[in-house]
Write a protein that holds these residues in place. Structure first.
Motif, short mmCIF file in Angstrom:
data_model
loop_
_atom_site.label_atom_id
_atom_site.label_comp_id
_atom_site.label_asym_id
_atom_site.label_seq_id
_atom_site.Cartn_x
_atom_site.Cartn_y
_atom_site.Cartn_z
N ALA A 126 -25.40 0.90 -6.33
CA ALA A 126 -24.15 0.14 -6.35
C ALA A 126 -24.25 -0.96 -7.40
O ALA A 126 -25.31 -1.59 -7.55
N ALA A 127 -23.18 -1.17 -8.13
CA ALA A 127 -23.12 -2.25 -9.12
C ALA A 127 -21.73 -2.86 -9.07
O ALA A 127 -20.75 -2.18 -8.73
N LEU A 128 -21.65 -4.14 -9.37
CA LEU A 128 -20.34 -4.79 -9.42
C LEU A 128 -19.58 -4.31 -10.65
O LEU A 128 -20.17 -4.05 -11.71
N THR A 129 -18.27 -4.21 -10.51
CA THR A 129 -17.44 -3.79 -11.63
C THR A 129 -17.66 -4.70 -12.85
O THR A 129 -17.66 -4.23 -14.00
N SER A 130 -17.89 -5.97 -12.58
CA SER A 130 -18.08 -6.93 -13.67
C SER A 130 -19.32 -6.66 -14.50
O SER A 130 -19.44 -7.13 -15.63
N SER A 131 -20.29 -5.88 -13.96
CA SER A 131 -21.52 -5.59 -14.70
C SER A 131 -21.31 -4.57 -15.81
O SER A 131 -22.11 -4.49 -16.75
N GLY A 132 -20.27 -3.74 -15.66
CA GLY A 132 -20.04 -2.68 -16.63
C GLY A 132 -20.91 -1.46 -16.44
O GLY A 132 -20.82 -0.49 -17.19
N LEU A 133 -21.78 -1.47 -15.41
CA LEU A 133 -22.67 -0.34 -15.16
C LEU A 133 -21.92 0.75 -14.40
O LEU A 133 -21.29 0.50 -13.38
N THR A 134 -22.04 1.99 -14.90
CA THR A 134 -21.37 3.12 -14.24
C THR A 134 -22.26 4.35 -14.13
O THR A 134 -21.85 5.34 -13.53
N GLY A 135 -23.46 4.32 -14.69
CA GLY A 135 -24.34 5.48 -14.68
C GLY A 135 -25.80 5.09 -14.61
O GLY A 135 -26.18 3.96 -14.97
N PHE A 136 -26.64 6.02 -14.15
CA PHE A 136 -28.05 5.72 -13.90
C PHE A 136 -28.80 5.33 -15.17
O PHE A 136 -29.64 4.43 -15.14
N ALA A 204 -21.28 -5.00 0.43
CA ALA A 204 -21.09 -5.57 -0.91
C ALA A 204 -19.71 -5.22 -1.46
O ALA A 204 -19.01 -6.08 -2.03
N LEU A 205 -19.29 -3.96 -1.29
CA LEU A 205 -18.00 -3.53 -1.82
C LEU A 205 -16.83 -4.20 -1.11
O LEU A 205 -15.75 -4.36 -1.69
N ALA A 206 -17.05 -4.61 0.13
CA ALA A 206 -15.99 -5.30 0.86
C ALA A 206 -15.79 -6.73 0.36
O ALA A 206 -14.74 -7.33 0.60
N ARG A 207 -16.79 -7.25 -0.36
CA ARG A 207 -16.73 -8.64 -0.81
C ARG A 207 -16.51 -8.80 -2.30
O ARG A 207 -16.20 -9.90 -2.77
N ALA A 208 -16.68 -7.70 -3.06
CA ALA A 208 -16.46 -7.77 -4.51
C ALA A 208 -16.21 -6.36 -5.03
O ALA A 208 -16.79 -5.40 -4.51
N PRO A 209 -15.37 -6.20 -6.06
CA PRO A 209 -15.13 -4.87 -6.63
C PRO A 209 -16.42 -4.28 -7.18
O PRO A 209 -17.20 -4.99 -7.84
N PRO A 236 -19.12 13.71 -1.25
CA PRO A 236 -17.77 14.03 -1.70
C PRO A 236 -16.98 12.77 -2.05
O PRO A 236 -17.31 11.67 -1.60
N PRO A 237 -15.94 12.91 -2.86
CA PRO A 237 -15.07 11.77 -3.16
C PRO A 237 -14.55 11.14 -1.86
O PRO A 237 -14.29 11.83 -0.88
N GLY A 238 -14.43 9.82 -1.89
CA GLY A 238 -13.95 9.11 -0.72
C GLY A 238 -15.05 8.66 0.22
O GLY A 238 -14.77 8.00 1.22
N THR A 239 -16.30 9.02 -0.08
CA THR A 239 -17.40 8.54 0.75
C THR A 239 -17.46 7.02 0.72
O THR A 239 -17.73 6.37 1.74
N TYR A 240 -17.20 6.46 -0.47
CA TYR A 240 -17.13 5.01 -0.64
C TYR A 240 -15.74 4.62 -1.12
O TYR A 240 -15.05 5.42 -1.77
N PRO A 241 -15.30 3.41 -0.82
CA PRO A 241 -13.98 2.96 -1.27
C PRO A 241 -13.84 3.08 -2.79
O PRO A 241 -14.73 2.67 -3.54
#
Length: 325
Positions: A126-136, A204-209, A236-241
């Motif tokens: 998991a990474a915050l959207t603000s980090s810009g991280l999207t892949g391993f 974490a996702l409930a408190r920050a994007p 599957p999709p939808g496992t996490y918000p």
């Protein structure tokens, strides 16, 4: 929280001569000893699961206390050393314990036996959207939280990083500390392994994007080829918000384990009590939704306790576990 290099070091054990609280006394049911269930740190599903099992056993007249620990490896050592200790254990850590690898302090655990399956542990980032991280691959050079030091999450992060050809700075701590560290900027990403969806990631996702991703199919293939106790898994999709694409990762099962010296009648009674409830999610707790007798076949690492093996024979469940040495 602690920051350390990528290299793993031996696991912490119990202090010499330490005895599980309540493990030497008789419980409410005089036919069975009081048990100590070793779990993990605050915020871990292991603790939730241990509390649910203790409550179920209490309804059967069997006393069980729930003990905090650093996780699977310490739990395995507690069980190795004490006849009436139970432990929540990830099969990857159980493999280390049986083999006596450096992750298990170089000590071969010969007394540990499997009782029943808990749930599957799947690993995600998991990474915050603000980090810009999207892949391993983007974790190269980043600070990545991996739970308790020398625990299974760290072990498999090391394996995944090596398979991906990257290096990360490991940040250690309890699950609760991991969530706070991600939200507070103490780390760039959080790597966790637990029942899915992973509670600390959801918090974490409930408190920050944020965004959740896995190592990807190519890295997963390399890791599972090297570590046969793991298997590929797809969320599957939808496992996490907000998750719109499948997450490719790896997973393994967790089991409740006991010492081979635990009385056979006790091992049989508690295994039967857990695996014969009508609805595990309702009668034990949501964390035990996949605690079913058929899942015992997923253990290919530990021998089963004779008391548990008797239950599976009676239930017609075929086992794939090794025989005791």
């Amino acid at each position: 929280m602690q920051r350390r290099s990528l290299l793993a070091v031996p696991a912490l054990g119990l202090a010499a001569g330490a005895v599980p609280r309540g493990a030497g006394a008789q419980g409410t049911n005089q036919a069975h000893p009081a048990l100590a269930i070793y779990t993990a740190g605050q915020g871990s599903p292991f603790v939730t699961y241990g509390n649910a099992i203790a409550a179920l056993l209490s309804r059967q007249g069997i006393t069980a206390t729930v003990e905090a620990s650093t996780g699977s490896l310490q739990n395995l050592t507690a069980v190795e050393d004490h006849a009436n200790a139970l432990g929540t254990a990830f099969l990857g850590s159980a493999w280390d314990a049986v083999q006596g690898t450096p992750a298990a302090g170089g000590r071969r655990h010969v007394n540990v036996r499997a009782l029943w399956p808990m749930y599957e542990t799947s690993f995600q980032v998991a990474a915050l959207t603000s980090s810009g991280l999207t892949g391993f691959a983007q974790l190269n050079g980043k600070r990545v939280g991996a739970g308790p030091a020398r625990g299974p999450a760290e072990t498999f992060l090391v394996a995944a990083a090596e398979a991906a050809g990257i290096r990360v700075e490991i940040v250690s701590g309890s699950p609760a500390e991991m969530t706070q560290g991600l939200l507070g900027g103490g780390m760039d990403a959080l790597w966790q392994g637990a029942i899915v969806p992973i509670p600390s990631i959801l918090e974490a996702l409930a408190r920050a994007p944020g965004v959740v991703f896995g190592p990807g199919a190519e890295v997963v293939g390399r890791v599972t080829q090297r570590l046969p106790m793991l298997a590929p898994t797809t969320l599957p999709p939808g496992t996490y918000p907000g998750q719109t694409a499948p997450i490719e990762s790896f997973a393994a099962w967790n089991f409740i384990v006991a010492n081979r010296a635990l009385p056979e009648e006790t091992a049989y009674a508690i295994t039967r009590a857990v695996l014969t409830v009508a609805d595990p999610a309702r009668d034990i707790g949501q964390v035990a939704a996949t605690t079913r007798k058929e899942a015992a076949a997923n253990n290919r690492v530990l021998p089963f306790h004779p008391g548990a093996a008797r239950f599976y024979r009676e239930a017609g469940v075929a086992l794939n576990a090794p025989q005791p040495a």
